[in-house]
Write a protein that holds these residues in place. Structure first.
Motif, mmCIF file in Angstrom:
data_model
loop_
_atom_site.group_PDB
_atom_site.id
_atom_site.type_symbol
_atom_site.label_atom_id
_atom_site.label_comp_id
_atom_site.label_asym_id
_atom_site.label_seq_id
_atom_site.Cartn_x
_atom_site.Cartn_y
_atom_site.Cartn_z
ATOM 1 N N ALA A 169 0.840 -1.201 0.000
ATOM 2 C CA ALA A 169 0.000 0.000 0.000
ATOM 3 C C ALA A 169 0.874 1.249 0.000
ATOM 4 O O ALA A 169 0.629 2.203 -0.746
ATOM 5 N N ARG A 219 2.978 1.617 -3.303
ATOM 6 C CA ARG A 219 2.175 2.089 -4.428
ATOM 7 C C ARG A 219 2.012 3.601 -4.381
ATOM 8 O O ARG A 219 2.147 4.295 -5.390
ATOM 9 N N THR A 220 1.707 4.123 -3.187
ATOM 10 C CA THR A 220 1.521 5.576 -3.049
ATOM 11 C C THR A 220 2.805 6.325 -3.354
ATOM 12 O O THR A 220 2.813 7.275 -4.150
ATOM 13 N N ARG A 263 3.731 6.158 -6.986
ATOM 14 C CA ARG A 263 2.899 7.000 -7.839
ATOM 15 C C ARG A 263 3.347 8.455 -7.800
ATOM 16 O O ARG A 263 3.481 9.113 -8.819
ATOM 17 N N TYR A 264 3.613 8.949 -6.600
ATOM 18 C CA TYR A 264 4.044 10.335 -6.466
ATOM 19 C C TYR A 264 5.380 10.561 -7.155
ATOM 20 O O TYR A 264 5.546 11.471 -7.950
ATOM 21 N N ARG A 276 5.096 10.461 -10.936
ATOM 22 C CA ARG A 276 4.506 11.659 -11.540
ATOM 23 C C ARG A 276 5.495 12.821 -11.539
ATOM 24 O O ARG A 276 5.681 13.499 -12.548
ATOM 25 N N VAL A 277 6.136 13.043 -10.403
ATOM 26 C CA VAL A 277 7.087 14.147 -10.327
ATOM 27 C C VAL A 277 8.239 13.938 -11.303
ATOM 28 O O VAL A 277 8.576 14.825 -12.086
ATOM 29 N N LYS A 300 5.428 19.811 -7.559
ATOM 30 C CA LYS A 300 5.693 18.885 -6.472
ATOM 31 C C LYS A 300 4.615 18.995 -5.412
ATOM 32 O O LYS A 300 4.238 18.000 -4.789
ATOM 33 N N VAL A 301 4.144 20.190 -5.179
ATOM 34 C CA VAL A 301 3.077 20.351 -4.199
ATOM 35 C C VAL A 301 1.730 19.944 -4.793
ATOM 36 O O VAL A 301 0.925 19.272 -4.143
ATOM 37 N N PHE A 309 1.017 17.768 -7.052
ATOM 38 C CA PHE A 309 0.844 16.323 -7.197
ATOM 39 C C PHE A 309 0.509 15.654 -5.886
ATOM 40 O O PHE A 309 -0.005 14.527 -5.874
ATOM 41 N N LEU A 310 0.830 16.329 -4.793
ATOM 42 C CA LEU A 310 0.484 15.749 -3.505
ATOM 43 C C LEU A 310 -1.013 15.513 -3.390
ATOM 44 O O LEU A 310 -1.455 14.582 -2.724
ATOM 45 N N SER A 345 -3.151 14.492 -5.659
ATOM 46 C CA SER A 345 -3.581 13.201 -6.200
ATOM 47 C C SER A 345 -2.971 12.078 -5.389
ATOM 48 O O SER A 345 -3.539 10.982 -5.305
ATOM 49 N N THR A 346 -1.822 12.346 -4.772
ATOM 50 C CA THR A 346 -1.209 11.321 -3.941
ATOM 51 C C THR A 346 -2.084 11.031 -2.729
ATOM 52 O O THR A 346 -2.172 9.886 -2.266
ATOM 53 N N GLU A 365 -4.552 8.535 -3.746
ATOM 54 C CA GLU A 365 -3.972 7.188 -3.842
ATOM 55 C C GLU A 365 -3.700 6.619 -2.456
ATOM 56 O O GLU A 365 -3.931 5.443 -2.192
ATOM 57 N N PHE A 366 -3.218 7.476 -1.598
ATOM 58 C CA PHE A 366 -2.847 7.035 -0.259
ATOM 59 C C PHE A 366 -4.055 6.490 0.485
ATOM 60 O O PHE A 366 -4.044 5.381 1.016
ATOM 61 N N THR A 369 -6.860 5.525 -0.713
ATOM 62 C CA THR A 369 -7.382 4.320 -1.363
ATOM 63 C C THR A 369 -6.586 3.098 -0.949
ATOM 64 O O THR A 369 -7.143 2.075 -0.517
ATOM 65 N N ARG A 400 -11.667 8.518 -8.247
ATOM 66 C CA ARG A 400 -10.405 8.635 -8.984
ATOM 67 C C ARG A 400 -10.658 9.153 -10.394
ATOM 68 O O ARG A 400 -9.935 10.000 -10.908
#
Lengths: 563, 582
Positions: free
Chosen positions: A72, A75-76, A79-80, A83-84, B252-253, B255-256, B258-259, B262-263, B265, B312
C-alpha cells in the motif's frame, strides 16, 4: 513523428529508464496489493475454519499483513515519485524541442521567415509543441512500463503454475500490442482530419469576423455563416465516427478481458475443485487479473490521441523546414560597393515603367522617397536580403563581384545595420535590448547612444534605469521611444551598410532634426540608404537633390548614379 | 438615461460561467441522464458479478460443494461482465452525443451573437482571439460534458450502491469506507490551496519565462539581422531550464493532492484486507466480525477499490472542469457584456409616398435619407459633431471631409447603425414602389478604408456580398473597373485565388474589387470611407468613373479628402476639430 521520438531518446535516454522503473514499481505494487490481499483473506478463512474445527495449525498472520501494508505504501510513494519524475522529464523534453525548433528556424533562409511574426503562425507553433508532450508519457513510458509489468508478473506466476502463467502472459502481451496498433491504425486518419478541419474552421471564423462591417451592413452575415455551419456539421460527423471507433475498440478490449476473466475463474475454481491448486492461490490468480486489466483498459483512450499528435508533429515540421535549399553561399569580408538594378518588380510599381538603377559606395547617403504603397519597404527588404524573389532582369551586386542572393545571410547581416519599419523590441530590460547580439559593453557606451537619441533623461528616470524591464509597469514605452531605442541599438554597432526605413516614425520634426544631427558623424563613414515618405528639412540639400523617388505620380523620376 | 438603466439590469441578470453551462446542458439532460443510467446499471452488474464470484469461491474453496452448483454462478459472472462492457459502450455513446449537440448549440449561439454585435465591438478583441474562443475553447469543453458531468452523478450513485452492498455484508467495513470518502476531497482541497499559493508566488517569473520563447521566435528576423541567433538559442535553452525549475516547485506540491487520493485508497484496501483476514482467522471477535465468511469478505475486498474508482475518475477529469469553466467565463463576457455600442440602431424604415420631394434632376427619388438634429460621437456626453440636419435623395452624393479623428468614420458608422447616435435620429423614406422589395432593415453597402478580401477566388469574393449576381455580370464589372487585364484573368478567370495565399493585390486593386461588389449589388445607401486614399492614379480613375455611374441609382455618402470626388458631390460637410473635454 520519428524525428521527435529520436530526439526524445537521444536527449532523455537515462531518464527514460528511471521513469519507466518508477511506473513499474507503482503498477507492480498495485497488482501485488490485490494479489496478496486476496490470497491473505482466503488463507485466513481456511485457517480460521481449520482451527475452529480443532486442527492445530501454524499460520503466520503478520508477514502477509506487513506485506499488504508495504505494498500500500510503495504504491503511493511510487505513484508520487513517478509523476514528479516524469513531469520533470517532460519539461526537459519541451525545452529540448524548443531549442531544436529555434535552431531549425535559424537555418531557414531569411526570405521565408516573414511568417514567424504572424500571431496565427505563432499560435500554431505553440499548439503543436504542446501536443508533443504526450510522446513521452503516453507513447513511450506507459507502453514500456506495461510490457515490463506483464513480463515480470507472468515470470513470477510461472513459479506457481507454469502453463497458466505462460498462457496469460502471452494473452496480455498480444492483447496489449494488438490493441495499441488497432487504435493507432483505426483512429489516425480521423484524428488528423479532425485537426485539419478545426484549423480550417479557425481560418474561416477569422475571415468571417474581418468582414463584419461589410456583411452586417448588407444584412448578409447570416448567409455567410452557412458554409461555416456546413463545415461544422462535417466536423461533427468526423468526430462522431472517431469517438465511435474508439468506443468500439474499448468494447472489443473489454469483451476480450471479460471472456478471459470468466474462463480464468472457471479454470482456477475447477482446479481447486479437482485439488490441483489450493483456494488461496486460485483467488490470487483472479486478483492478479483484476489488477492487470486496469493497466490494459486505458489503452484506447490514451492512444487515440496519436492522430492528433501526428498531425501536430507533421505541421510543425513543415513550419520550420526551409522551402528552398540554399545555393553555394559566399562569405564577404568587406563591403565596398553596392550596385542595384531593379526592373518590373511587382511590389515596386515604378519599376514597371522605368528600371531603378543606382550605385552606392562608402560614405555615401542615398535618400529614397515614397508614399505608402510605393514599395519602399519592399525595396528595403530586397536590399537587406529579406526578400529574394526578383524579376529575372533585376540584380543586386556586391563589390562588383557577387550577387546578393548568393551571399550567406550570416555574412551579409554582419555587415548590415537595418532599422526596419516596425519596431522590434524584445521582452527584456533596456540594456538587454540595446546589447542583444553584442558582447558585454560598459554602461558608459549605452548612456552615450541613449544621449544621441535623446532618451538619456527618460532612461535615468526609469525605476531600475538600464535594468528596467520594458513593457511592464514603470517601463512602458511609446511608439516614438521604441523607435529610438531600436535606432540606439544600431548605433552601438559598426556595420558597413545601413538601411533606415522611416527612422523617425512617431518622433516630431524638431527632435528628428536634432537626432539626425547627432548621428551624422556615425552615418558619415558608412554606405547609407534612407527611406522616408516625404522630404524633411534636416536632410541636407545636396542629398535631397540626388534623391530617388518611388512615387508613381511624383514630380521627378531621377535615377542616381552617384560617384 | 435609458441606456444606463438597460445596462444595469443586464448586469444583474448576467449569469456566472457555471450557470451558463448549466443552461446549455439543460437541453441535453435526457441524453446525459441516459448515460448516467447506463453507468448506474453497469455498477449494479458489477455488484452482481463479484457477488457471484465470491459465492462461487466460497462454495468451492470453503464448502467444497459439487461443481454443478457453480456453473450457473460462473455463467452469471460472464453475463454480468459482458453486460458491463456493453453498457459502458452505450454510456460513451450517449455522453458523446450530448457533448456534440451542446457544443454545436454553443457555437451557433456565438455566431448569432456576433451577428448582432456592432462590428465596432467585434473589433475590440482580435479576430484570432475570437476564433480561439469559437474553435479551441468550445472544443475544450468536450471533456466536461462527456466525461466530467456524467461522472459527477456516477461518483455519487455508484459508491452508494456499493456501500449498501458492503453494509449488508458487514457494517464496520461500510463505516470505514464511508469515513474515508469525504476525507479524500477534503485533503485534496487543502493541498490544492497550498499549491495555489505557491503558484502565485512564482507567477511573474513564470509568465516571463513562458513568454520568452514565443517572443524570440516572433522577432527572429530582427535577431538574425543583429547576428544574435546563437546567443538567443542559448538563452532559449537557459530560460527553458529555469522555467522547468520554477514549474517543478509548484508541481511537487500540486501532485500531492492526487497522492492523497492514492494514499487513502491504498490504506483503505489494506485496512480492509487486514481486518477481514483477522476476522476470518478468528482473531477479532467484537463487532460484526463473526458474521464474515469468505463469501462476504472476498466480495467486500474486491468491491473496495471499485468504491474509490469513481472518485479517482472524477479527479482525472478535474482538468476538464477547470478548462470548461474558464471557457464559460469568457463566453459570459461575450454573451452578456461585450456591448458597448449596444442596440444596433438600424435605420428606421418609414414607408410613405414622398411628397413632392424633388431631386436636382426633377424626378421623384425612390429613397431619401433624413438626418434630424443628429449628434454623433463615441461617448454620451462628448458629441464629436453635430447637431445637424440633412436630407439626401437617391442620385445625390454627400462628401464629408475633415482632419482625421474629426468624426468622418463616426458619421458613417452611425448611419450604418453600428454606433448609436448621441442625439437625434436617422430615417429612410422610401417611395411606395421602392419599398416593395425592401426588407424592414434595408441593406447598406459599407466599404471601410481597408477592404475585406477573402482568401478565396475572385468569384467567391464577389459572391459573398452579391449573392444574386452571375458570372457574366462579374466579368463585365471587372472589365469596367479595368481589372480584367491587370489580374491574370485570362488563365483562371474569375477563379483566380486572391488574398494572402493567392495572388497578391495592390491597394488599388483591392479597393476596386470591393467596389465591384457594390456595382453588382447596389444597396439603397452606399457608404465609402476614404475610397481613394493612398491609391495609384490608375485605380483612382477607374473608381471615379465607377462612382459616377453608380451615383444615379443610390444615395452615396463618401468620407474623403480627394478633390476630384468633391467635384462630383451635391452636398459637402466639412468637419472641424471640436475641442473635446475629457
Amino acid at each position: 513523428m520519428r524525428y521527435w521520438f529520436d530526439l526524445l531518446i537521444k536527449s532523455q535516454g537515462s531518464r527514460l529508464y528511471w521513469g519507466v522503473l518508477w511506473v513499474v514499481i507503482t503498477t507492480i505494487s498495485g497488482v501485488s496489493l490485490l494479489m496478496l490481499s486476496g490470497w491473505f483473506i482466503t488463507a485466513t478463512s481456511l485457517a480460521g475454519i481449520a482451527i475452529s474445527a480443532g486442527i492445530v495449525l501454524m499460520f503466520d498472520m503478520y508477514m502477509p499483513g506487513s506485506g499488504i501494508r508495504f505494498f500500500a505504501l510503495s504504491r503511493t510513494v511510487g505513484r508520487y515519485t513517478e509523476r514528479v519524475y516524469n513531469h520533470d522529464t517532460v519539461l526537459r523534453l519541451i525545452a529540448k524541442f524548443r531549442v531544436s525548433t529555434f535552431e531549425q528556424l535559424t537555418c531557414v533562409p531569411m526570405s521565408e521567415l516573414r511568417a514567424s511574426s504572424d500571431s496565427e503562425w505563432l499560435g500554431k507553433l505553440t499548439a503543436d509543441l504542446d501536443a508533443l508532450d504526450s510522446i513521452l508519457l503516453r507513447y513511450t513510458i506507459a507502453p514500456l512500463a506495461a510490457v515490463i509489468t506483464i513480463l515480470l508478473i507472468s515470470g513470477f506466476l510461472s513459479f506457481i503454475w507454469l502453463e497458466l502463467a505462460l498462457c496469460l502472459g502471452i494473452f496480455f502481451l498480444v492483447l496489449y500490442i494488438f490493441n495499441i496498433s488497432l487504435t493507432i491504425t483505426q483512429t489516425k486518419t480521423l484524428a488528423s482530419a479532425s485537426s485539419q478541419m478545426l484549423s480550417t474552421l479557425r481560418a474561416d471564423i477569422i475571415e468571417h469576423l474581418k468582414g463584419a462591417f461589410e456583411l452586417q451592413s448588407y444584412q448578409l452575415m447570416q448567409d455567410h455563416e452557412q458554409p461555416i455551419l456546413m463545415r461544422l456539421e462535417k466536423l461533427g460527423d468526423v468526430q462522431q465516427r472517431f469517438n465511435g471507433r474508439v468506443a468500439n475498440i474499448q468494447l472489443v478490449l473489454d469483451l476480450s478481458l471479460a471472456v478471459a476473466l470468466s474462463l480464468l475463474i472457471f479454470v482456477v475454481l475447477y482446479a481447486v475443485h479437482s485439488n490441483h491448486i489450493n483456494g488461496p492461490i486460485a483467488v490470487l490468480w483472479v486478483m492478479m487479473f483484476i489488477g492487470m486489466s486496469e493497466i490494459l483498459q486505458s489503452v484506447p483512450s490514451q492512444i487515440s490521441s496519436w492522430g492528433k499528435t501526428d498531425f501536430a508533429a507533421n505541421r510543425l515540421k513543415e513550419m520550420i523546414k526551409p522551402q528552398h535549399s540554399l545555393a553555394n553561399q559566399v562569405e564577404i569580408k568587406k563591403l565596398d560597393e553596392l550596385s542595384v538594378h531593379l526592373e518590373h518588380e511587382a511590389k515596386i510599381p515604378i519599376t514597371g515603367t522605368k528600371p531603378l538603377i543606382f550605385k552606392l559606395q562608402q560614405s555615401q547617403l542615398l535618400l529614397v522617397l515614397g508614399r505608402s504603397g510605393s514599395g519602399k519597404s519592399s525595396l528595403a527588404n530586397l536590399l537587406t536580403g529579406l526578400e529574394t524573389d526578383t524579376h529575372h532582369g533585376s540584380n543586386i551586386i556586391i563589390n562588383d563581384a557577387h550577387k546578393l542572393q548568393l551571399i550567406s545571410s550570416e555574412s551579409w547581416c554582419s555587415h548590415l545595420g537595418y532599422l526596419e519599419q516596425s519596431n522590434s523590441l524584445l521582452a527584456g530590460t533596456l540594456a538587454y535590448n540595446l546589447m542583444v547580439g553584442l558582447p558585454d559593453l560598459p554602461e558608459s557606451q549605452l548612456w552615450s547612444v541613449l544621449k544621441l537619441v535623446e532618451l538619456e533623461q527618460w532612461a535615468r528616470a526609469l525605476p531600475k534605469g538600464l535594468n528596467t524591464w520594458l513593457g511592464e509597469a514603470g517601463g512602458s514605452v511609446s511608439g516614438g521611444q521604441a523607435r529610438r531605442i531600436c535606432l540606439a541599438r544600431l548605433l552601438l554597432r559598426a556595420p558597413d551598410f545601413v538601411v533606415l526605413d522611416e527612422p523617425f516614425n512617431g518622433v516630431d520634426a524638431q527632435m528628428a532634426a536634432r537626432i539626425w544631427q547627432n548621428i551624422s558623424p556615425w552615418i558619415a563613414s558608412k554606405m547609407v540608404i534612407l527611406l522616408m515618405h516625404e522630404q524633411a528639412a534636416y536632410i541636407s540639400d545636396a542629398v535631397s537633390k540626388r534623391a530617388v523617388t518611388l512615387d508613381v505620380n511624383g514630380s521627378d523620376l531621377s535615377n542616381c548614379n552617384s560617384q | 438615461m435609458k441606456q444606463s438603466f438597460a445596462k444595469l439590469t443586464a448586469e444583474q441578470s448576467k449569469p456566472s460561467g457555471k450557470l451558463l453551462l448549466r443552461r446549455y446542458i439543460k437541453e441535453q439532460t435526457p441524453t446525459l441522464s441516459l448515460a448516467v443510467l447506463c453507468g448506474s446499471l453497469a455498477t449494479i452488474l458489477l455488484l452482481l458479478q463479484w457477488v457471484s464470484f465470491a459465492l462461487a469461491a466460497q462454495n468451492i474453496i470453503v464448502d467444497d460443494l459439487p461443481w454443478q452448483v457453480n456453473t450457473t454462478l460462473i455463467l452469471c459472472f460472464a453475463v454480468a461482465v459482458i453486460g458491463q462492457a456493453l453498457l459502458i459502450r452505450m454510456q460513451s455513446h450517449f455522453a458523446q452525443q450530448a457533448s456534440l449537440s451542446i457544443r454545436n448549440a454553443i457555437r451557433v449561439a456565438i455566431l448569432a451573437r456576433w451577428r448582432k454585435l456592432s462590428p465596432l465591438d467585434l473589433q475590440q478583441s482580435s479576430a484570432g482571439a475570437a476564433a480561439t474562443q469559437w474553435v479551441e475553447e468550445v472544443e475544450a469543453m468536450d471533456g466536461y460534458f462527456s466525461r466530467y458531468w456524467p461522472q459527477q452523478m456516477l461518483a455519487v450513485i455508484s459508491p452508494i450502491l456499493i456501500l449498501s452492498t458492503v453494509a449488508y455484508f458487514n457494517w464496520l467495513c461500510a463505516i470505514l469506507l464511508l469515513v474515508s470518502a469525504p476525507l479524500i476531497p477534503l485533503f485534496m482541497i487543502l493541498v490544492g490551496m497550498g499549491a495555489e499559493k505557491l503558484n502565485q508566488k512564482y507567477s511573474t517569473m513564470r509568465q516571463r519565462l513562458a513568454g520568452h520563447f514565443l517572443d524570440r521566435v516572433a522577432n527572429l528576423t530582427s535577431l538574425r539581422l543583429l547576428g544574435a541567433q546563437h546567443e538567443i538559442s542559448e538563452e532559449v535553452s537557459y530560460n527553458s531550464e529555469r522555467y522547468r525549475e520554477v514549474i517543478m516547485k509548484t508541481l511537487k506540491v500540486a501532485f500531492l493532492s492526487s497522492t492523497v487520493l492514492e494514499f487513502f485508497t491504498s490504506v483503505a484496501i489494506a485496512s480492509l484486507a487486514i481486518y477481514i483476514g483477522f476476522s476470518l482467522y478468528g482473531a477479532i471477535t467484537w463487532g460484526p466480525a463473526q458474521s464474515l465468511s469468505l463469501f462476504t469478505g472476498l466480495a467486500i475486498l474486491i468491491l473496495a477499490p471499485e468504491f474509490f474508482q469513481p472518485l479517482r475518475n472524477l479527479s482525472q477529469y478535474y482538468h476538464d472542469r477547470a478548462a470548461a469553466l474558464g471557457a464559460a467565463d469568457n463566453l459570459v463576457t461575450l454573451m452578456y457584456e461585450a456591448e458597448t455600442n449596444a442596440e444596433k440602431c438600424h435605420i428606421k424604415l418609414s414607408t410613405h409616398v414622398l411628397k413632392k420631394s424633388q431631386t436636382d434632376s426633377g424626378i421623384n427619388a425612390p429613397y431619401t435619407l433624413n438626418l434630424d438634429k443628429l449628434s454623433i460621437g463615441y461617448r454620451q456626453r462628448n458629441a464629436l459633431q453635430g447637431p445637424f440636419n440633412l436630407s439626401i435623395n437617391s442620385g445625390q452624393m454627400l462628401v464629408i471631409s475633415g482632419a482625421s479623428g474629426c468624426g468622418k468614420s463616426t458619421l458613417l458608422n452611425t448611419i450604418a447603425g453600428f454606433l448609436p447616435s448621441i442625439e437625434g435620429r436617422i430615417t429612410l423614406e422610401a417611395s411606395l414602389d421602392a419599398s416593395q422589395g425592401l426588407a424592414q432593415n434595408p441593406a447598406i453597402a459599407y466599404l471601410p478604408q481597408k477592404p475585406w478580401i477573402k482568401n478565396d477566388t475572385i468569384y467567391q469574393n464577389l459572391l459573398a456580398l452579391a449573392p444574386q449576381t452571375t458570372e457574366a455580370k462579374m466579368l463585365q464589372v471587372m472589365d469596367t473597373l479595368g481589372l480584367s487585364n491587370e489580374l491574370s484573368l485570362r488563365d483562371e478567370g474569375l477563379f483566380t485565388v486572391i488574398g494572402e495565399h493567392g495572388q497578391g493585390l495592390s491597394g488599388g486593386q483591392m479597393q476596386r474589387i470591393a467596389l465591384a461588389r457594390v456595382l453588382l449589388n447596389p444597396a439603397p445607401i452606399v457608404l465609402l470611407d476614404e475610397p481613394t486614399a493612398k491609391l495609384d492614379l490608375l485605380s483612382k480613375e477607374y473608381i471615379l468613373a465607377a462612382l459616377a455611374s453608380l451615383k444615379p441609382k443610390v444615395i452615396l455618402i463618401i468620407a474623403t479628402h480627394d478633390s476630384s470626388l468633391l467635384k462630383l458631390a451635391d452636398m459637402h460637410i466639412e468637419f472641424k476639430k471640436m475641442d473635446l473635454e475629457d
